[in-house]
Design a protein around this motif. Structure first.
Motif, short mmCIF file in Angstrom:
data_model
loop_
_atom_site.label_atom_id
_atom_site.label_comp_id
_atom_site.label_asym_id
_atom_site.label_seq_id
_atom_site.Cartn_x
_atom_site.Cartn_y
_atom_site.Cartn_z
N GLY A 1 0.65 -1.18 -0.03
CA GLY A 1 0.12 -0.13 0.03
C GLY A 1 0.71 1.29 0.05
O GLY A 1 0.42 2.31 0.25
N LYS A 2 2.27 0.95 -0.10
CA LYS A 2 2.78 2.25 -0.27
C LYS A 2 3.73 2.24 -1.45
O LYS A 2 3.84 1.28 -2.10
CB LYS A 2 4.09 2.31 0.90
N ARG A 3 4.14 3.42 -2.04
CA ARG A 3 5.09 3.75 -2.88
C ARG A 3 6.69 3.38 -2.48
O ARG A 3 6.98 3.56 -1.43
CB ARG A 3 5.05 5.10 -3.55
N LEU A 4 7.52 3.12 -3.59
CA LEU A 4 8.87 2.68 -3.40
C LEU A 4 9.43 3.79 -2.68
O LEU A 4 10.45 3.79 -1.73
CB LEU A 4 9.50 2.25 -4.59
N ASN A 5 9.15 5.07 -3.12
CA ASN A 5 9.99 6.44 -2.58
C ASN A 5 9.47 6.36 -1.38
O ASN A 5 10.32 7.21 -0.35
CB ASN A 5 9.81 7.75 -3.47
N GLN A 6 8.59 5.78 -0.46
CA GLN A 6 8.16 6.07 0.49
C GLN A 6 8.92 5.26 1.59
O GLN A 6 9.28 5.13 2.74
CB GLN A 6 6.73 5.46 1.00
N ALA A 7 9.72 4.19 0.92
CA ALA A 7 10.44 3.22 1.55
C ALA A 7 12.13 3.91 1.34
O ALA A 7 13.02 3.04 1.70
CB ALA A 7 10.39 1.66 1.16
N SER A 8 11.99 4.95 0.58
CA SER A 8 13.52 5.61 0.48
C SER A 8 14.46 4.72 -0.49
O SER A 8 15.55 4.44 -0.52
CB SER A 8 14.43 5.82 1.80
N ALA A 9 13.37 4.02 -1.35
CA ALA A 9 14.26 3.12 -2.41
C ALA A 9 14.15 3.59 -3.69
O ALA A 9 12.98 4.44 -4.07
CB ALA A 9 13.55 1.58 -2.32
N SER A 10 14.88 3.58 -4.86
CA SER A 10 14.66 3.88 -6.15
C SER A 10 15.31 2.55 -7.08
O SER A 10 16.16 1.81 -6.61
CB SER A 10 15.63 5.10 -6.25
N LEU A 11 14.87 2.63 -8.20
CA LEU A 11 15.23 1.52 -9.06
C LEU A 11 16.07 1.82 -10.18
O LEU A 11 16.09 3.21 -10.49
CB LEU A 11 13.88 1.05 -9.83
N ILE A 12 17.23 0.91 -10.35
CA ILE A 12 18.12 1.60 -11.33
C ILE A 12 18.41 0.19 -12.35
O ILE A 12 18.71 -0.69 -11.87
CB ILE A 12 19.75 1.64 -10.61
N GLU A 13 17.90 0.64 -13.51
CA GLU A 13 18.03 -0.30 -14.58
C GLU A 13 19.69 -0.67 -15.04
O GLU A 13 20.11 0.65 -15.54
CB GLU A 13 17.06 0.03 -15.85
N SER A 14 20.07 -1.83 -15.15
CA SER A 14 21.58 -2.04 -15.50
C SER A 14 21.49 -2.37 -16.72
O SER A 14 20.43 -2.60 -17.44
CB SER A 14 22.03 -3.27 -14.90
N ALA A 15 22.51 -2.47 -17.52
CA ALA A 15 22.73 -3.09 -18.63
C ALA A 15 22.87 -4.73 -18.80
O ALA A 15 23.89 -4.80 -19.52
CB ALA A 15 23.90 -2.43 -19.38
N GLY A 16 22.38 -5.26 -18.04
CA GLY A 16 22.39 -6.59 -17.96
C GLY A 16 22.80 -7.17 -16.60
O GLY A 16 23.28 -6.43 -15.88
#
Length: 578
Positions: free
Chosen positions: A410-425
């Motif tokens: 029920g929370k957004r990722l930024n509320q968990a102080s998290a961020s997604l980073i897409e790698s190149a594999g």
């Protein structure tokens, strides 16, 4: 010429700080991390004042801020010859190092000393002419604080505020491009001088002068009174400049201060944007004006924030060095992330900062891997504003995981102080994780199940003799023909068969769920999540199509939770793991 290095000691929340700088310096961090104190320290270095006790981290110790300037030769021509001679002995390899120091709180400004480092590495206190020379090459900074009255910077002229700099540039352009108009102004001022003191002097002034002489003669003869009223120069006249605002459709100008904070801040940032344009037209003088801004995005529309960020970047390419603190990812372009300073406050050490990405990359020896990491991080600067970087292999997780996390918690990722980073594999994911560890973060990495077979053994993350791994390899060998997938020389599924490799790993997870789960559990303690079902779609129960992913995400974000997934428990476990 610009400040390339700053050291701060015992200043407000900063116990001790040593940081390299560029011409464009975004500063990020959570509230109360010390971002504004860092800007104040630089302002004090360049603008002498007496610090009150509240500016000392420990009042029993001295406070000082040290700066190193590079490229001094590009600005030394601005100084008169005597000042050049006074400063040259302190220029070492085209660099000059100086510091502002105050021994105790509550002293007068005269006791705040400027010290310069000589060629022997010793500090010399207040060498003759140095303070004035530095003031020419490094003028007083433009310091715009977050909660200050914008009118102080915009509505009234000052030599080093935004409107003052704009008028200076406008007059410089006029002198270069419209000499006839400037000659007319100078002639008008000269004519004013003759009306005050010359042949066309106002009779009443002459009469006053004569009467004063007569009055004096009655007490002391032989002396005449002469009244001289110097005409104002153009520089003196513009000091009375003010700005008023007129709403469209109205003929009634209103004082700048009569408008709300949002309008004031918007006008202020618009003029800074204009400053970038005018500075580029006037051309380089060689000196370096430092602009320090706390939260330039305050009260601004998102589109305006991007425009202000672009204007500040433009200014940094000229005779300005830019520092700004921000809470907005829109103020920090992805291409600036590598040089952005991330501040945080340590209970024991006070304000400190994380190593910059640019310097942390030196820990990755392979140049191609460095390129891959930079490419991955260039997709977004959101990670600068989080504490939990989560590295994923591709767009599927980047698009789906926010919905999975929201559906599960029920929370957004930024509320968990998290961020997604897409790698190149998968290989790039490990390099990015190493980079973030060097920066002081605890990154988490998300992989498909095949990582445990393809990459992990060579990275010493799992033993090639692991019994679960070998059971899976035996299953591949025994079932490749019947299921129609091909194997490579290492015994792993490869492209070219009737069943693609992704589907082969899903079939493995169905056939050997315990072994796959054991492999999954082996990686969790080292902050690596493997999807035990093969890939995320197996747990969602959807096809590997954009339409299916979008449908699942929409339902989860609409409050549908994750109960509609094929394996909701694993999704809940994943969200708890984050």
């Amino acid at each position: 010429m610009h400040l390339s290095h700053v050291k701060v000691y015992n200043f407000k929340s900063i116990q001790e700080l040593d940081i390299s700088l560029g011409r464009y310096n975004p500063v990020v961090g959570y509230n109360n991390a010390g971002k504004s104190n860092f800007l104040r320290a630089i302002s004090w270095l360049l603008k002498k004042s007496a610090l009150p006790e509240s500016c000392f981290h420990d009042p029993s110790k001295e406070a000082w801020v040290e700066g190193t300037v590079v490229g001094v030769s590009s600005a030394i021509h601005l100084l008169p010859e005597n000042q050049q001679q006074q400063i040259e002995p302190f220029i070492i390899s085209d660099q000059l190092t100086f510091r502002r120091i105050q021994k105790t709180p509550g002293t007068t400004a005269s006791l705040v000393k400027l010290e310069v480092l000589d060629g022997s590495g010793n500090w010399r206190a207040n060498p003759t002419g140095i303070d004035n020379a530095l003031g020419t090459m490094l003028p007083e900074p433009v310091h715009i604080k977050a909660m200050d009255d914008a009118g102080d910077d915009v509505s009234k002229f000052a030599a080093k505020n935004t409107i003052g700099l704009l008028i200076k540039y406008a007059l410089d352009l006029a002198r270069a491009n419209n000499q006839s108009a400037m000659q007319t102004v100078d002639a008008s001022l000269a004519a004013l001088g003759t009306h005050l003191n010359g042949q066309t002097r106002i009779p009443e002034l002459t009469s006053l002068e004569s009467s004063a002489t007569q009055s004096l003669a009655s007490l002391f003869s032989g002396i005449d009174v002469q009244i001289e009223i110097p005409p104002p120069s153009l520089d003196e006249i513009i000091k009375s400049t003010t700005i008023k605002l007129v709403e469209q459709g109205s003929n009634n100008p209103r004082a700048f201060a009569d408008y709300g904070h949002g309008t004031q801040r918007t006008v202020q940032m618009a003029l800074i944007q204009l400053l970038a344009k005018y500075a580029s037209q006037v051309g380089s003088a060689g000196n370096n004006t430092v602009i320090l801004i706390d939260e330039p995005e305050l009260y601004l529309h998102p589109q305006a924030i991007c425009s202000v960020a672009a204007a500040l970047k433009d200014l940094s390419s000229g005779d300005f060095q830019i520092f700004f603190s921000t809470h907005s990812p829109m103020m920090v372009g992805a291409d600036d992330a590598a040089e952005t300073v991330v501040f945080w406050k340590c209970p024991q050490r006070g304000t400190t900062y994380r190593q910059k990405i640019a310097s942390a990359l030196s820990g990755i020896s392979n140049s191609q891997h460095q390129t891959d990491v930079i490419y991955s991080l260039s997709h977004s600067s959101q990670w600068l504003f989080s504490e939990k970087p989560i590295i994923v292999e591709g767009k599927t997780e980047r698009h789906l995981l926010p919905a999975v996390y929201f559906g599960a918690t029920g929370k957004r990722l930024n509320q968990a102080s998290a961020s997604l980073i897409e790698s190149a594999g998968s290989g790039g994911s490990i390099d990015i994780a190493k980079l973030f560890k060097n920066l002081g973060y605890t990154p988490k990495v998300v992989f498909d199940l095949d990582f445990a077979f393809k990459e992990a053994p060579s990275l010493n993350l799992i033993s090639p003799a692991d019994p679960n791994l070998n059971s899976c390899l035996q299953w591949f060998a025994a079932n490749s023909s019947s299921l129609g997938f091909n194997l490579d020389c290492t015994g792993l599924p490869r492209k070219g068969g009737a069943m693609n490799p992704e589907k082969a790993y899903e079939q493995l997870a169905i056939a050997l769920p315990t072994e796959c789960r054991n492999i999954h559990n082996l990686f969790k303690p080292i902050n690596i999540w493997l999807w035990p079902g093969g890939a995320i779609e197996a747990h969602l129960g959807i096809a590997k199509t954009n339409a299916a992913r979008a449908q699942f995400a929409a339902l989860a974000m609409a409050g549908g939770g994750v109960s509609h997934a094929a394996d909701p428990q694993t999704l809940l476990d994943f969200s708890n793991w984050i």
